[in-house]
Write a protein that holds these residues in place. Structure first.
Motif, PDB file in Angstrom:
ATOM      1  N   ARG A  81     -23.188  71.596  -9.564  1.00  0.00           N
ATOM      2  CA  ARG A  81     -22.776  70.319  -9.195  1.00  0.00           C
ATOM      3  C   ARG A  81     -23.469  69.050  -9.512  1.00  0.00           C
ATOM      4  N   ILE A  82     -24.695  69.028  -8.874  1.00  0.00           N
ATOM      5  CA  ILE A  82     -25.887  68.266  -9.147  1.00  0.00           C
ATOM      6  C   ILE A  82     -26.220  67.814 -10.584  1.00  0.00           C
ATOM      7  N   ALA A  83     -26.287  69.059 -11.312  1.00  0.00           N
ATOM      8  CA  ALA A  83     -26.636  68.846 -12.746  1.00  0.00           C
ATOM      9  C   ALA A  83     -25.297  68.491 -13.591  1.00  0.00           C
TER      10      ALA A  83
ATOM     11  N   PRO B  16     -36.138  71.838 -17.949  1.00  0.00           N
ATOM     12  CA  PRO B  16     -36.032  71.372 -16.733  1.00  0.00           C
ATOM     13  C   PRO B  16     -34.468  71.364 -16.053  1.00  0.00           C
ATOM     14  N   ALA B  17     -33.483  70.850 -16.971  1.00  0.00           N
ATOM     15  CA  ALA B  17     -32.193  70.806 -16.798  1.00  0.00           C
ATOM     16  C   ALA B  17     -31.584  72.474 -16.319  1.00  0.00           C
ATOM     17  N   GLY B  18     -32.024  73.327 -16.996  1.00  0.00           N
ATOM     18  CA  GLY B  18     -31.607  74.718 -16.877  1.00  0.00           C
ATOM     19  C   GLY B  18     -32.044  75.069 -15.384  1.00  0.00           C
ATOM     20  N   ARG B  19     -33.574  74.935 -15.109  1.00  0.00           N
ATOM     21  CA  ARG B  19     -34.037  75.169 -14.080  1.00  0.00           C
ATOM     22  C   ARG B  19     -33.461  74.490 -12.649  1.00  0.00           C
ATOM     23  N   MET B  20     -33.123  73.351 -12.933  1.00  0.00           N
ATOM     24  CA  MET B  20     -32.516  72.461 -11.835  1.00  0.00           C
ATOM     25  C   MET B  20     -31.310  73.070 -11.561  1.00  0.00           C
ATOM     26  N   THR B  21     -30.115  73.435 -12.591  1.00  0.00           N
ATOM     27  CA  THR B  21     -28.961  74.078 -12.436  1.00  0.00           C
ATOM     28  C   THR B  21     -29.199  75.074 -11.830  1.00  0.00           C
ATOM     29  N   ASP B  22     -30.087  76.165 -12.023  1.00  0.00           N
ATOM     30  CA  ASP B  22     -30.272  77.544 -11.354  1.00  0.00           C
ATOM     31  C   ASP B  22     -30.927  77.359  -9.727  1.00  0.00           C
TER      32      ASP B  22
ATOM     33  N   ARG C 299     -22.064  86.669 -18.007  1.00  0.00           N
ATOM     34  CA  ARG C 299     -22.147  88.221 -17.646  1.00  0.00           C
ATOM     35  C   ARG C 299     -23.386  88.549 -18.231  1.00  0.00           C
ATOM     36  N   VAL C 300     -23.940  88.148 -19.223  1.00  0.00           N
ATOM     37  CA  VAL C 300     -25.238  88.772 -19.581  1.00  0.00           C
ATOM     38  C   VAL C 300     -26.184  88.152 -18.854  1.00  0.00           C
ATOM     39  N   ALA C 301     -26.276  86.991 -18.546  1.00  0.00           N
ATOM     40  CA  ALA C 301     -27.505  86.254 -17.728  1.00  0.00           C
ATOM     41  C   ALA C 301     -27.135  86.664 -16.216  1.00  0.00           C
ATOM     42  N   ALA C 302     -27.981  86.859 -15.452  1.00  0.00           N
ATOM     43  CA  ALA C 302     -27.990  86.968 -13.952  1.00  0.00           C
ATOM     44  C   ALA C 302     -27.652  85.878 -13.496  1.00  0.00           C
ATOM     45  N   PRO C 303     -26.833  85.726 -12.224  1.00  0.00           N
ATOM     46  CA  PRO C 303     -26.570  84.592 -11.714  1.00  0.00           C
ATOM     47  C   PRO C 303     -27.602  83.421 -11.464  1.00  0.00           C
TER      48      PRO C 303
ATOM     49  N   ARG D  51     -28.597  81.494 -15.083  1.00  0.00           N
ATOM     50  CA  ARG D  51     -27.421  80.958 -16.062  1.00  0.00           C
ATOM     51  C   ARG D  51     -27.744  79.684 -16.610  1.00  0.00           C
ATOM     52  N   GLY D  52     -28.404  78.765 -15.720  1.00  0.00           N
ATOM     53  CA  GLY D  52     -28.753  77.526 -16.254  1.00  0.00           C
ATOM     54  C   GLY D  52     -29.744  77.721 -17.315  1.00  0.00           C
ATOM     55  N   ARG D  53     -30.617  78.259 -17.318  1.00  0.00           N
ATOM     56  CA  ARG D  53     -31.718  78.560 -18.286  1.00  0.00           C
ATOM     57  C   ARG D  53     -31.012  79.149 -19.406  1.00  0.00           C
ATOM     58  N   ALA D  54     -30.083  80.103 -19.284  1.00  0.00           N
ATOM     59  CA  ALA D  54     -29.462  80.793 -20.456  1.00  0.00           C
ATOM     60  C   ALA D  54     -28.661  79.653 -21.143  1.00  0.00           C
ATOM     61  N   ALA D  55     -27.834  78.825 -20.327  1.00  0.00           N
ATOM     62  CA  ALA D  55     -27.079  77.767 -20.995  1.00  0.00           C
ATOM     63  C   ALA D  55     -27.820  76.645 -21.781  1.00  0.00           C
ATOM     64  N   ALA D  56     -29.244  76.545 -21.119  1.00  0.00           N
ATOM     65  CA  ALA D  56     -30.266  75.745 -21.801  1.00  0.00           C
ATOM     66  C   ALA D  56     -30.480  76.208 -23.268  1.00  0.00           C
TER      67      ALA D  56
END
Length: 173
Positions: free
Chosen positions: A159-161, A148-154, A1-5, A8-13
């Motif tokens: 699914r691919i990540a 890079p994993a966070g950017r790829m997720t975003d 909820r804090v990170a924009a959709p 979110r991948g970069r936030a998780a990273a």
């Protein structure tokens, strides 16, 4: 909820980066505590986890959810944190996510942080320092991949990540 959709991948990273920092600092502090006993670092870890639980519980108790969320079917009225947790535990998707994260935590963190160091010292007969070297090598390998994993997720989706991550974890396991 804090990170924009789309972030979110970069936030998780960044969140995972905190765990990696702990993975590097933990063995350093644990190495100092090893002078007491090979089991002492686990007790220190348990106490720090307990402190984190207290922080989360006290923070969650004051949390209000006022944002409208159609997917979770949340009302317009703010919901106290404990009621939100109660609602979340009735949600199959949330409980599934908890179960998956427990499995991931057990394999990726529990084995690496608890079983492997004991095996290195007791099974292989190596010096305690080798357990710390292994934890550092693991963190040093993961850290540069988080961005890079966070950017790829975003950009490409979760699914691919997840598929790549699970394949690499299974192969390494």
């Amino acid at each position: 909820r804090v990170a924009a959709p789309n972030q979110r991948g970069r936030a998780a990273a960044a969140f995972q980066g905190g765990f990696l920092l702990g993975g590097v600092m933990g063995p350093a502090v644990g190495g100092l505590v090893l002078g007491i006993s090979i089991r002492a670092p686990f007790f220190v870890y348990a106490v720090t986890l307990g402190a984190a639980v207290v922080v989360v519980i006290t923070t969650l108790a004051k949390t209000q959810l006022g944002e409208k969320d159609a997917a979770a079917k949340v009302d317009d009225e703010p919901v106290p944190g404990w009621q939100l947790l109660k609602k979340a535990l009735r949600n199959r998707s949330y409980v599934t996510a908890l179960a998956v994260n427990l499995g991931n935590g057990f394999t990726a963190f529990g084995l690496r942080s608890a079983i492997v160091p004991l095996f290195v010292v007791n099974g292989l007969g190596l010096d305690k320092a080798w357990a710390g070297y292994g934890a550092f090598a693991s963190a040093a390998t993961q850290a540069p991949l988080l961005g890079p994993a966070g950017r790829m997720t975003d950009t490409k989706g979760r699914r691919i990540a997840l598929m790549i991550g699970i394949a690499l974890s299974a192969g390494g396991f």
